[in-house]
Design a protein around this motif. Structure first.
Motif, PDB file in Angstrom:
ATOM      1  N   PRO A   6       0.814  -1.223   0.000  1.00 19.29           N
ATOM      2  CA  PRO A   6       0.000   0.000   0.000  1.00 19.29           C
ATOM      3  C   PRO A   6       0.846   1.270   0.000  1.00 19.29           C
ATOM      4  CG  PRO A   6      -0.915  -1.603   1.535  1.00 19.29           C
ATOM      5  CD  PRO A   6       0.404  -2.159   1.068  1.00 19.29           C
ATOM      6  N   ALA A   7       2.017   1.218   0.637  1.00 23.97           N
ATOM      7  CA  ALA A   7       2.863   2.414   0.692  1.00 23.97           C
ATOM      8  C   ALA A   7       3.329   2.819  -0.701  1.00 23.97           C
ATOM      9  CB  ALA A   7       4.071   2.158   1.592  1.00 23.97           C
ATOM     10  N   VAL A   8       3.730   1.842  -1.505  1.00 22.83           N
ATOM     11  CA  VAL A   8       4.194   2.165  -2.852  1.00 22.83           C
ATOM     12  C   VAL A   8       3.027   2.586  -3.731  1.00 22.83           C
ATOM     13  CG1 VAL A   8       5.322   1.253  -4.911  1.00 22.83           C
ATOM     14  CG2 VAL A   8       6.195   0.682  -2.652  1.00 22.83           C
ATOM     15  N   ARG A   9       1.870   1.945  -3.552  1.00 22.00           N
ATOM     16  CA  ARG A   9       0.683   2.358  -4.299  1.00 22.00           C
ATOM     17  C   ARG A   9       0.357   3.825  -3.977  1.00 22.00           C
ATOM     18  NH1 ARG A   9      -1.085  -1.398  -8.204  1.00 22.00           N
ATOM     19  NH2 ARG A   9      -0.919  -3.493  -7.356  1.00 22.00           N
ATOM     20  N   ALA A  10       0.438   4.169  -2.692  1.00 18.76           N
ATOM     21  CA  ALA A  10       0.154   5.541  -2.280  1.00 18.76           C
ATOM     22  C   ALA A  10       1.168   6.505  -2.884  1.00 18.76           C
ATOM     23  CB  ALA A  10       0.162   5.643  -0.751  1.00 18.76           C
ATOM     24  N   SER A  11       2.428   6.091  -2.937  1.00 17.36           N
ATOM     25  CA  SER A  11       3.465   6.926  -3.531  1.00 17.36           C
ATOM     26  C   SER A  11       3.202   7.139  -5.019  1.00 17.36           C
ATOM     27  CB  SER A  11       4.841   6.277  -3.325  1.00 17.36           C
ATOM     28  OG  SER A  11       5.850   7.017  -3.972  1.00 17.36           O
ATOM     29  N   LEU A  12       2.772   6.075  -5.709  1.00 15.47           N
ATOM     30  CA  LEU A  12       2.438   6.193  -7.130  1.00 15.47           C
ATOM     31  C   LEU A  12       1.297   7.192  -7.335  1.00 15.47           C
ATOM     32  CD1 LEU A  12       2.654   2.474  -8.280  1.00 15.47           C
ATOM     33  CD2 LEU A  12       3.713   4.383  -9.487  1.00 15.47           C
ATOM     34  N   LEU A  13       0.245   7.061  -6.537  1.00 14.22           N
ATOM     35  CA  LEU A  13      -0.906   7.948  -6.681  1.00 14.22           C
ATOM     36  C   LEU A  13      -0.527   9.394  -6.383  1.00 14.22           C
ATOM     37  CD1 LEU A  13      -3.685   5.753  -5.023  1.00 14.22           C
ATOM     38  CD2 LEU A  13      -3.453   6.311  -7.446  1.00 14.22           C
ATOM     39  N   SER A  14       0.289   9.578  -5.356  1.00 12.41           N
ATOM     40  CA  SER A  14       0.709  10.931  -4.997  1.00 12.41           C
ATOM     41  C   SER A  14       1.577  11.549  -6.092  1.00 12.41           C
ATOM     42  CB  SER A  14       1.478  10.896  -3.675  1.00 12.41           C
ATOM     43  OG  SER A  14       2.011  12.162  -3.363  1.00 12.41           O
ATOM     44  N   ASP A  15       2.561  10.795  -6.568  1.00 10.08           N
ATOM     45  CA  ASP A  15       3.463  11.322  -7.593  1.00 10.08           C
ATOM     46  C   ASP A  15       2.744  11.598  -8.905  1.00 10.08           C
ATOM     47  OD1 ASP A  15       5.623  11.335  -5.925  1.00 10.08           O
ATOM     48  OD2 ASP A  15       6.477   9.448  -6.643  1.00 10.08           O
ATOM     49  N   ALA A  16       1.706  10.808  -9.217  1.00 14.75           N
ATOM     50  CA  ALA A  16       0.992  10.975 -10.481  1.00 14.75           C
ATOM     51  C   ALA A  16       0.269  12.316 -10.565  1.00 14.75           C
ATOM     52  CB  ALA A  16       0.003   9.835 -10.684  1.00 14.75           C
ATOM     53  N   THR A  17       0.055  12.970  -9.405  1.00 14.38           N
ATOM     54  CA  THR A  17      -0.645  14.266  -9.395  1.00 14.38           C
ATOM     55  C   THR A  17       0.309  15.445  -9.486  1.00 14.38           C
ATOM     56  OG1 THR A  17      -0.581  14.445  -6.974  1.00 14.38           O
ATOM     57  CG2 THR A  17      -2.432  13.232  -7.937  1.00 14.38           C
ATOM     58  N   LYS A  18       1.614  15.173  -9.602  1.00 17.10           N
ATOM     59  CA  LYS A  18       2.607  16.249  -9.532  1.00 17.10           C
ATOM     60  C   LYS A  18       3.104  16.708 -10.898  1.00 17.10           C
ATOM     61  CE  LYS A  18       4.284  14.604  -5.037  1.00 17.10           C
ATOM     62  NZ  LYS A  18       5.432  14.028  -4.287  1.00 17.10           N
ATOM     63  N   GLY A  19       2.316  16.448 -11.937  1.00 19.29           N
ATOM     64  CA  GLY A  19       2.759  16.804 -13.285  1.00 19.29           C
ATOM     65  C   GLY A  19       3.065  18.282 -13.448  1.00 19.29           C
ATOM     66  N   ALA A  20       2.323  19.115 -12.717  1.00 19.51           N
ATOM     67  CA  ALA A  20       2.526  20.568 -12.842  1.00 19.51           C
ATOM     68  C   ALA A  20       3.883  21.005 -12.308  1.00 19.51           C
ATOM     69  CB  ALA A  20       1.415  21.316 -12.125  1.00 19.51           C
ATOM     70  N   THR A  21       4.514  20.171 -11.490  1.00 24.36           N
ATOM     71  CA  THR A  21       5.817  20.532 -10.911  1.00 24.36           C
ATOM     72  C   THR A  21       6.982  20.165 -11.820  1.00 24.36           C
ATOM     73  OG1 THR A  21       6.177  18.407  -9.782  1.00 24.36           O
ATOM     74  CG2 THR A  21       4.841  20.056  -8.640  1.00 24.36           C
ATOM     75  N   LEU A  22       6.712  19.433 -12.880  1.00 23.42           N
ATOM     76  CA  LEU A  22       7.787  18.971 -13.743  1.00 23.42           C
ATOM     77  C   LEU A  22       8.376  20.104 -14.567  1.00 23.42           C
ATOM     78  CD1 LEU A  22       6.292  15.626 -15.111  1.00 23.42           C
ATOM     79  CD2 LEU A  22       8.197  15.869 -13.502  1.00 23.42           C
ATOM     80  N   ARG A  23       9.652  20.049 -14.744  1.00 22.04           N
ATOM     81  CA  ARG A  23      10.330  21.018 -15.593  1.00 22.04           C
ATOM     82  C   ARG A  23      10.002  20.739 -17.051  1.00 22.04           C
ATOM     83  NH1 ARG A  23      16.799  22.417 -15.281  1.00 22.04           N
ATOM     84  NH2 ARG A  23      16.869  23.934 -16.970  1.00 22.04           N
ATOM     85  N   LYS A  24       9.774  21.792 -17.816  1.00 23.78           N
ATOM     86  CA  LYS A  24       9.588  21.637 -19.262  1.00 23.78           C
ATOM     87  C   LYS A  24      10.926  21.912 -19.933  1.00 23.78           C
ATOM     88  CE  LYS A  24       4.653  22.531 -19.664  1.00 23.78           C
ATOM     89  NZ  LYS A  24       3.598  23.289 -20.389  1.00 23.78           N
ATOM     90  N   TRP A  25      11.445  20.910 -20.609  1.00 23.86           N
ATOM     91  CA  TRP A  25      12.800  20.964 -21.137  1.00 23.86           C
ATOM     92  C   TRP A  25      12.841  21.466 -22.567  1.00 23.86           C
ATOM     93  CZ3 TRP A  25      16.985  19.809 -18.108  1.00 23.86           C
ATOM     94  CH2 TRP A  25      16.735  19.160 -16.901  1.00 23.86           C
ATOM     95  N   SER A  26      13.887  22.197 -22.872  1.00 19.51           N
ATOM     96  CA  SER A  26      14.242  22.530 -24.252  1.00 19.51           C
ATOM     97  C   SER A  26      15.624  21.953 -24.512  1.00 19.51           C
ATOM     98  CB  SER A  26      14.267  24.051 -24.462  1.00 19.51           C
ATOM     99  OG  SER A  26      15.339  24.638 -23.730  1.00 19.51           O
ATOM    100  N   VAL A  27      16.033  21.932 -25.757  1.00 25.34           N
ATOM    101  CA  VAL A  27      17.386  21.472 -26.080  1.00 25.34           C
ATOM    102  C   VAL A  27      18.418  22.357 -25.400  1.00 25.34           C
ATOM    103  CG1 VAL A  27      19.066  21.231 -27.950  1.00 25.34           C
ATOM    104  CG2 VAL A  27      16.744  20.369 -28.249  1.00 25.34           C
ATOM    105  N   ARG A  28      18.161  23.668 -25.359  1.00 28.71           N
ATOM    106  CA  ARG A  28      19.109  24.581 -24.708  1.00 28.71           C
ATOM    107  C   ARG A  28      19.233  24.269 -23.222  1.00 28.71           C
ATOM    108  NH1 ARG A  28      18.912  30.899 -26.012  1.00 28.71           N
ATOM    109  NH2 ARG A  28      19.319  29.958 -28.060  1.00 28.71           N
TER     110      ARG A  28
END
Length: 422
Positions: A6-28
């Motif tokens: 359950p702990a890893v399942r909870a971690s998966l669910l929590s991390d899946a909601t953090k898309g807005a925190t991801l860096r948007k990468w460019s080649v530069r």
């Protein structure tokens, strides 16, 4: 702790909601990114940078898991809403087809759960000590970088597995209830970005200053390498391969590229063109054709353009609002053409009557013959690879007529500030 607690399942669910925190990468951004916090690529000591990248990959893996779960739920819902006695086009019941698709998806879900656990252990769990020793202990440094290598190798066949699941789902009688192409492309796009970030990190660790990005590539040499590989694949599968004529339209500078991606796209399009030429040549040649005759050549031209134009095959045409410049590579055949241009980029929608099988094509303990076709993923992935940083790929029948051959056009963006979607 294993991947199903359950702990890893909870971690998966929590991390899946953090898309807005991801860096948007460019080649530069990738070119500026290094593991040291300094200009000395041999002094690989920046623990914070490596940890942030591991956390980003961890979140992306959780988002992948969420997308797969959503897709699996949609297939399960189809099965429950369709009479189990109805038969698919292959004489199998819907239940059999859907059960087979679900089996492939369960395997992918377990893969993402276990890989997410791999990153979780080193960032937040019992292997964190290795990360803390990254700066001072070479053994820990090798272990941490090895995690990125392992993520890439673990997911090496995930596209094939997803294709198998999609094919089985489409064979059921409820195939057309929902169009999943968009969700599948989002999954594949995310997988490409994960692969790129892992490759970039390991390449920097091994002393390559630009990581996974190639600068100053000889475009002519790249085309020659890719077309040679395509000829070998065509010859191995069909017993003959057309020649290739390459023309440079103008003087070109190389844009910054992810070389394996561009190489893959050129190989995929060129082997399709070669196959089409061989099929058309065999169809029009009399049985007594002389052995010294050959299928028509494939023509490749390259140059620069300020215009990126795509036809009806593009679900999301790239724009040129920022006046970017593009490297344009055209690959033209004189083959059979494409009956349904609208399906050309459909994932796992191959026109090949024979399904490729890795074990069947095993030539030795060390080599597996590359498929000429049948997976139905080559064009889809090729276009996505070009689109990540603002390029595109288009195919069209010559003169708009099936049977006059095809032209595929690859656009590679020179603008290294283009930000990839998440």
């Amino acid at each position: 702790m294993n991947a199903f607690t359950p702990a890893v399942r909870a971690s998966l669910l929590s991390d899946a909601t953090k898309g807005a925190t991801l860096r948007k990468w460019s080649v530069r951004d990738l070119l500026r990114f290094n593991l040291t916090g300094s200009d000395d690529v041999n002094n690989i000591t920046n623990v914070d940078v490596v940890e942030s990248l591991l956390r980003e990959v961890q979140i992306r893996l959780a988002m992948q898991h969420s997308r797969l779960t959503s897709y699996a739920n949609s297939i399960r819902a189809r099965g429950s809403s369709s009479p189990s006695s109805s038969s698919s086009s292959r004489g199998r019941s819907n239940d059999e087809d859907i059960d087979s698709a679900m089996g492939h998806l369960r395997g992918l879900l377990r893969l993402h759960e276990n890989t997410h656990l791999l990153t979780h252990r080193i960032v937040d769990g019992d292997h964190r000590q290795a990360l803390l020793g990254y700066k001072s202990r070479p053994g820990d440094r090798r272990y941490v970088i090895g995690i990125f290598d392992e993520i890439m190798s673990r997911h090496g066949s995930s596209v094939e597995t997803l294709a198998d699941a999609v094919i089985q789902a489409r064979r059921s009688a409820v195939d057309d209830v929902r169009n999943d192409e968009y969700d599948i492309e989002k999954f594949l796009h995310s997988r490409l970005v994960i692969q790129l970030l892992c490759d970039h990190c390991t390449s920097l660790h091994r002393g390559r200053p630009t990581g996974a990005i190639s600068l100053g590539t000889d475009v002519s040499g790249l085309i020659d390498d890719a077309s040679t590989e395509a000829r070998h694949v065509c010859d191995a599968n069909l017993g003959i391969a057309p020649g290739v004529i390459v023309r440079r339209d103008d003087e070109v500078e190389s844009p910054p590229i992810v070389r394996p991606w561009l190489h893959h796209a050129i190989v995929e399009v060129t082997k399709n063109a070669m196959t089409s030429n061989v099929l058309a040549w065999r169809g029009h040649s009399p049985p007594s054709v002389s052995m010294d005759t050959m299928p028509p050549d494939v023509h490749i031209s390259f140059g620069t353009t300020d215009t990126i134009s795509v036809g009806p095959t593009s679900s999301s045409p790239a724009s040129n609002a920022d006046n970017s410049k593009y490297l344009r590579i055209r690959i033209m055949d004189a083959g059979t053409g494409i009956e349904d241009i609208g399906r050309a980029f459909g994932f796992a929608r191959s026109s090949s009557p024979v399904r490729w099988d890795r074990l069947h094509e095993q030539q030795s303990y060390a080599a597996v013959r590359q498929p000429l076709g049948s997976l139905g993923v080559g064009l889809t992935l090729s276009r996505l690879m070009l689109r990540v940083f603002g390029g595109d790929l288009d195919v069209s029948n010559n003169d708009g007529i099936v049977g006059n051959g095809c032209t595929a056009t690859l656009f590679i963006n020179y603008d290294d500030t283009h930000v990839a979607d998440n």
